[in-house]
Write a protein that holds these residues in place. Sequence first.
Motif: not given
Length: 126
Positions: A20, A23-24, A37, A41, A44-45
Motif C-alpha cells: 500500500s 502504491f501511493i 510510476r 503501481w 504493488s497491486a
Amino acid sequence: MSRLQERETVPDVYNLFLASVLFISPWLFKLTNSQGRIDLWVTSAIIGILSLAAIIAYRDWEEWINVLMGVWLIASPWLLGFPNTRAMHLSIGFGAVIVLLALLDLFLHYEKRHPEMEPKQERVHQ
C-alpha cells in the motif's frame, strides 16, 4: 487464536502494508518518471492482492510470486530504463524487503508443517 495473530501471518501483513505504501509512493515522493510510476503501481497491486490472499487462505505459490515480484522490483529500474532516479531507489529498497518477508513467511510455514525438524532439547542429568 485468530488467523491475524498467528506468527506465520505477520510477514503477509507487513507485505500488504508495504504494497500500500509502494502504491501511493509516486504521489508521496513526487516521482516524475512514468515507467517507474507505472511499474510501482502495477507491482504493488499484485503484491497487495497476493498478500491479502495469503492472509485469508495461505498457499506457498502466493509467497513465491511475491518473491518474484520483489526480484522484479530490484531489477526493473535497469530493465525498464529508469536507473539513477528516486523511483529506482524506492523500487530496490521495497523489493529487497518484500523478498525477505516472503522468504521468512515460507520458512515459518515450512517450520509449522514440519515440527519434527525442530532440535530436541536434551535433558541434563545430574
